[in-house]
Design a protein around this motif. Structure first.
Motif, PDB file in Angstrom:
ATOM      1  N   ALA A  83       0.841  -1.182   0.160  1.00  0.00           N
ATOM      2  CA  ALA A  83       0.008   0.152   0.016  1.00  0.00           C
ATOM      3  C   ALA A  83       0.923   1.215  -0.088  1.00  0.00           C
ATOM      4  CB  ALA A  83      -0.971   0.137   1.350  1.00  0.00           C
ATOM      5  N   PRO A  84       0.517   2.437  -0.279  1.00  0.00           N
ATOM      6  CA  PRO A  84      -0.847   2.554  -0.999  1.00  0.00           C
ATOM      7  C   PRO A  84      -0.978   2.609  -2.606  1.00  0.00           C
ATOM      8  CG  PRO A  84      -0.187   4.725  -0.093  1.00  0.00           C
ATOM      9  CD  PRO A  84       0.869   3.753   0.088  1.00  0.00           C
ATOM     10  N   VAL A 106       3.006  -0.465   4.208  1.00  0.00           N
ATOM     11  CA  VAL A 106       3.273   0.469   2.782  1.00  0.00           C
ATOM     12  C   VAL A 106       4.845   0.220   2.297  1.00  0.00           C
ATOM     13  CG1 VAL A 106       1.761   2.164   3.714  1.00  0.00           C
ATOM     14  CG2 VAL A 106       4.216   2.366   4.354  1.00  0.00           C
ATOM     15  N   ILE A 111       4.850   6.342  -1.860  1.00  0.00           N
ATOM     16  CA  ILE A 111       4.321   7.424  -1.086  1.00  0.00           C
ATOM     17  C   ILE A 111       5.400   8.627  -1.503  1.00  0.00           C
ATOM     18  CG2 ILE A 111       3.067   6.505   0.783  1.00  0.00           C
ATOM     19  CD1 ILE A 111       5.535   5.999   2.493  1.00  0.00           C
ATOM     20  N   LEU A 120      -1.898   7.813   1.847  1.00  0.00           N
ATOM     21  CA  LEU A 120      -1.572   7.548   3.136  1.00  0.00           C
ATOM     22  C   LEU A 120      -2.214   8.074   4.271  1.00  0.00           C
ATOM     23  CD1 LEU A 120       0.306   5.796   4.840  1.00  0.00           C
ATOM     24  CD2 LEU A 120       2.163   7.343   4.500  1.00  0.00           C
ATOM     25  N   ILE A 130      -0.269   1.669  10.434  1.00  0.00           N
ATOM     26  CA  ILE A 130       0.364   1.893   9.240  1.00  0.00           C
ATOM     27  C   ILE A 130       1.672   1.036   9.659  1.00  0.00           C
ATOM     28  CG2 ILE A 130       2.054   3.242   7.714  1.00  0.00           C
ATOM     29  CD1 ILE A 130      -1.152   3.703   7.435  1.00  0.00           C
TER      30      ILE A 130
END
Length: 263
Positions: A83-84, A106, A111, A120, A130
Motif C-alpha cells: 500500500a498505497p 506501505v 508514497i 497514506l 500503518i
C-alpha cells in the motif's frame, strides 16, 4: 506450520522462482461556536490519558496473535501489503464501513508524490495502523546492511513526515529477514511480523469469488490467524465478502493497537 510458511513465500513476488528463506530463529476540529458577548474565564482541566493493557501478543512460531488474559481468542488480524498502490484507499473505506481494523503495510515507492502521501494520510485518518514494508520491496537477504538500513529507515522517515508518527509494525518482503534487519527493526521500536496465510498472488485466486472462498475456508484459518492480503483489484473486490463471511463464522477482528509491542 512449514506448509503455511511455504505458501506465503511468493507473496508480493513478480517472479516464478521463490526466494530462499532463511531459517527463522527461535525467538520464540474543534467544534465551531457562535460568538458570545461575555466570555467566561477559561478553566484549565487536566486531561488524563489512561494507558490500556495490550490484549494480544505475537507468537513468532507461527505468526498468530494469542489472547492475553480475557481477550477473545476467536479473532484474526487483517493486513494489507504493498500500500498505497491503487486500491488501498478503497479497501480502507470498505473496512471502515464494516468497522474492521487492519494494518496497511506501505512501500516507500508508493508514497513519493503529494497525491500518494495524501492517500497514506487518508488511510491513517480513517483509523488504520500503518506498517513498514520497505522502500522498494527488495529481498533483504540479497541486500547489504547499508541497503537494508536505507530500505527500512526511509519508510519510517516518510511515514512520520506524513502522519506524525513512525510505523509500529514491520513486515519484510517475501517474509525474508536477516539478523541485521531484525536488530534494526527492534531498535526502531517496531514489531516484526510475517503472516499465517495468504493467497491473492496466486493465479487461481485472482478473482473475488475464489479469493473470498479460500480466505474463509482454508484449513489454515485458526484462532489468531494473521491474514495476508495485498493492494490488488481482485482483493479489493473480495474484501467485503471476506470480512462478512469471517464474521458469519463468529470471528472477531483484532485491533492492531491492542497488540503487545516491543518491550
Amino acid at each position: 506450520m512449514s506448509a503455511i510458511i511455504l505458501l506465503g513465500l511468493s507473496a508480493c513476488s513478480n517472479v516464478d522462482e521463490k526466494p530462499e528463506v532463511e531459517k527463522e530463529t527461535e525467538e520464540t476540529t474543534p467544534v465551531s461556536q457562535e460568538p458570545v458577548e461575555e466570555v467566561e474565564e477559561a478553566v484549565e482541566e487536566e486531561v488524563i490519558v489512561e494507558e490500556t493493557e495490550p490484549l494480544y501478543h505475537l507468537n513468532e512460531a507461527n505468526w498468530t496473535l494469542e489472547p492475553i488474559k480475557d481477550a477473545n481468542p476467536k479473532a484474526v488480524l487483517l493486513t494489507i501489503d504493498d500500500a498505497p498502490d491503487r486500491y488501498a484507499v478503497e479497501m480502507a473505506k470498505t473496512l471502515k464501513e464494516l468497522n474492521a481494523p487492519a494494518i496497511f503495510f506501505v512501500n516507500g515507492h508508493f508514497i513519493n508524490t503529494d497525491e500518494e502521501k495524501a492517500n497514506l494520510k487518508a488511510i491513517y485518518d480513517m483509523g488504520f495502523s500503518i506498517g513498514n514494508h520497505t522502500q522498494t520491496h527488495v529481498n533483504l537477504k540479497d541486500s547489504s546492511e547499508e541497503q537494508q538500513k536505507d530500505e527500512i529507515l526511509k519508510v519510517n522517515e516518510t511515514v512520520e513526515e506524513v502522519i506524525g508518527e513512525k510505523p509500529k509494525f514491520f513486515r519484510a518482503p517475501f517474509g525474508v529477514n536477516t539478523d541485521f534487519s531484525r536488530s534494526l527493526v527492534s531498535q526502531e521500536g517496531m514489531l516484526l511480523m510475517n503472516w499465517t496465510y495468504g493467497y491473492d498472488w496466486e493465479k487461481q485466486y485472482m478473482d473475488a469469488a475464489s479469493l473470498t472462498d479460500i480466505m474463509v475456508n482454508t484449513e489454515y484459518l485458526t484462532n489468531g490467524a494473521n491474514l495476508l492480503m495485498h493492494d490488488r483489484e481482485w482483493t479489493a473486490d473480495a474484501l467485503r465478502g471476506i470480512v462478512e463471511e469471517l464474521r458469519a463464522k463468529d470471528y472477531d477482528f483484532i485491533d492492531p493497537t491492542t497488540i503487545k509491542g516491543i518491550e
